[in-house]
Write an enzyme that holds these catalytic residues in place. Sequence first.
Site, PDB file in Angstrom:
ATOM      1  N   HIS A 276       7.887  -4.536  10.124  1.00 48.71           N
ATOM      2  CA  HIS A 276       8.315  -3.799   8.933  1.00 48.71           C
ATOM      3  C   HIS A 276       9.508  -4.447   8.237  1.00 48.71           C
ATOM      4  O   HIS A 276       9.878  -4.040   7.130  1.00 48.71           O
ATOM      5  CB  HIS A 276       8.647  -2.340   9.277  1.00 48.71           C
ATOM      6  CG  HIS A 276       7.446  -1.460   9.305  1.00 48.71           C
ATOM      7  ND1 HIS A 276       6.844  -0.995   8.163  1.00 48.71           N
ATOM      8  CD2 HIS A 276       6.718  -0.979  10.338  1.00 48.71           C
ATOM      9  CE1 HIS A 276       5.797  -0.254   8.488  1.00 48.71           C
ATOM     10  NE2 HIS A 276       5.701  -0.234   9.801  1.00 48.71           N
TER      11      HIS A 276
ATOM     12  N   HIS B  73       6.230   7.083  -0.427  1.00 46.78           N
ATOM     13  CA  HIS B  73       6.987   8.037   0.383  1.00 46.78           C
ATOM     14  C   HIS B  73       7.007   9.384  -0.330  1.00 46.78           C
ATOM     15  O   HIS B  73       6.925   9.459  -1.550  1.00 46.78           O
ATOM     16  CB  HIS B  73       8.425   7.546   0.587  1.00 46.78           C
ATOM     17  CG  HIS B  73       8.539   6.396   1.527  1.00 46.78           C
ATOM     18  ND1 HIS B  73       9.640   5.576   1.570  1.00 46.78           N
ATOM     19  CD2 HIS B  73       7.691   5.907   2.464  1.00 46.78           C
ATOM     20  CE1 HIS B  73       9.472   4.645   2.492  1.00 46.78           C
ATOM     21  NE2 HIS B  73       8.289   4.820   3.047  1.00 46.78           N
TER      22      HIS B  73
ATOM     23  N   LYS C 256      -3.003   2.603   6.142  1.00 51.26           N
ATOM     24  CA  LYS C 256      -2.367   3.796   6.701  1.00 51.26           C
ATOM     25  C   LYS C 256      -2.702   5.068   5.932  1.00 51.26           C
ATOM     26  O   LYS C 256      -3.034   6.093   6.518  1.00 51.26           O
ATOM     27  CB  LYS C 256      -0.845   3.608   6.743  1.00 51.26           C
ATOM     28  CG  LYS C 256      -0.114   4.788   7.345  1.00 51.26           C
ATOM     29  CD  LYS C 256       1.367   4.550   7.415  1.00 51.26           C
ATOM     30  CE  LYS C 256       2.062   5.777   8.008  1.00 51.26           C
ATOM     31  NZ  LYS C 256       3.506   5.592   8.084  1.00 51.26           N
TER      32      LYS C 256
ATOM     33  N   TYR D 147      14.837   4.460   4.860  1.00 50.07           N
ATOM     34  CA  TYR D 147      13.913   3.434   5.331  1.00 50.07           C
ATOM     35  C   TYR D 147      14.439   2.022   5.063  1.00 50.07           C
ATOM     36  O   TYR D 147      14.337   1.144   5.910  1.00 50.07           O
ATOM     37  CB  TYR D 147      12.556   3.646   4.649  1.00 50.07           C
ATOM     38  CG  TYR D 147      11.488   2.660   5.047  1.00 50.07           C
ATOM     39  CD1 TYR D 147      10.802   2.792   6.251  1.00 50.07           C
ATOM     40  CD2 TYR D 147      11.139   1.605   4.206  1.00 50.07           C
ATOM     41  CE1 TYR D 147       9.808   1.899   6.616  1.00 50.07           C
ATOM     42  CE2 TYR D 147      10.153   0.714   4.563  1.00 50.07           C
ATOM     43  CZ  TYR D 147       9.495   0.857   5.764  1.00 50.07           C
ATOM     44  OH  TYR D 147       8.520  -0.046   6.119  1.00 50.07           O
TER      45      TYR D 147
ATOM     46  N   ARG E 267       2.591  -3.130   3.811  1.00 51.62           N
ATOM     47  CA  ARG E 267       2.639  -2.988   5.267  1.00 51.62           C
ATOM     48  C   ARG E 267       1.905  -4.173   5.893  1.00 51.62           C
ATOM     49  O   ARG E 267       0.962  -4.714   5.323  1.00 51.62           O
ATOM     50  CB  ARG E 267       1.952  -1.691   5.703  1.00 51.62           C
ATOM     51  CG  ARG E 267       2.713  -0.448   5.348  1.00 51.62           C
ATOM     52  CD  ARG E 267       1.933   0.796   5.805  1.00 51.62           C
ATOM     53  NE  ARG E 267       2.600   1.995   5.361  1.00 51.62           N
ATOM     54  CZ  ARG E 267       2.375   2.603   4.198  1.00 51.62           C
ATOM     55  NH1 ARG E 267       1.464   2.128   3.365  1.00 51.62           N
ATOM     56  NH2 ARG E 267       3.042   3.686   3.875  1.00 51.62           N
TER      57      ARG E 267
ATOM     58  N   ARG F 130       8.671  -5.655   4.668  1.00 52.73           N
ATOM     59  CA  ARG F 130       8.544  -4.526   3.741  1.00 52.73           C
ATOM     60  C   ARG F 130       9.919  -3.952   3.407  1.00 52.73           C
ATOM     61  O   ARG F 130      10.225  -3.667   2.251  1.00 52.73           O
ATOM     62  CB  ARG F 130       7.648  -3.458   4.380  1.00 52.73           C
ATOM     63  CG  ARG F 130       7.401  -2.214   3.539  1.00 52.73           C
ATOM     64  CD  ARG F 130       6.341  -1.367   4.241  1.00 52.73           C
ATOM     65  NE  ARG F 130       6.208  -0.018   3.744  1.00 52.73           N
ATOM     66  CZ  ARG F 130       5.451   0.351   2.719  1.00 52.73           C
ATOM     67  NH1 ARG F 130       4.754  -0.560   2.057  1.00 52.73           N
ATOM     68  NH2 ARG F 130       5.374   1.617   2.351  1.00 52.73           N
TER      69      ARG F 130
END
Length: 180
Positions: A128, A154, A63, A163, A40, A131
């Site tokens: 993002h 995840h 995060k 994603y 990230r 990533r």
Amino acid sequence: MNFVQPIRDQEIIDGIKIHLKETNPRNYILFVVGIYTGLRISDILQLKVGDVKKDRISLRETKTQKLKSMAIHPKLKAILKSYLVDKQDHEYLIKSRKGKNKPIKREMAYKILRAVADEFDLESIGCHTMRKTFGYHFHKQTNNSEMLREIFNHSDVSITRKYIGVEQDTIDEAIFKLKI
């Protein structure tokens, strides 16, 4: 919040790398660290020179607060080696021009990526994107959603596939194959 996409086209990725390498080495490092690690942006910006001199990057994710350790890809290792020649371990890897030793802010990273998007006529690009680009190409080359889910931390493979955009690719391909 806008939904950003991975960069799917390898020629565009190569063009971006060449462009950034020629125009701004720091921004080039930001981009290649992002696409080779899948970290990230908040974690990339906290990296210090000493964190990337080893064979692995070890950190606590901003995060999730989970510990993460990952091998540094040999191509990234070679790129970093030449970039780090005159830098000290305590310096931030993606250092701001403002202040003595501070990383750039997320907003600056976004501006850098938006400028790249404008230069290469890309849409749906943001922090993002790097990533997601890592994830998309990792999945395309390994076809291993479960391993990628683990890398991204995840909770479910379906989240990972959505994603990185492979669910949409699959839907689009099915629509194009439809014969009516």
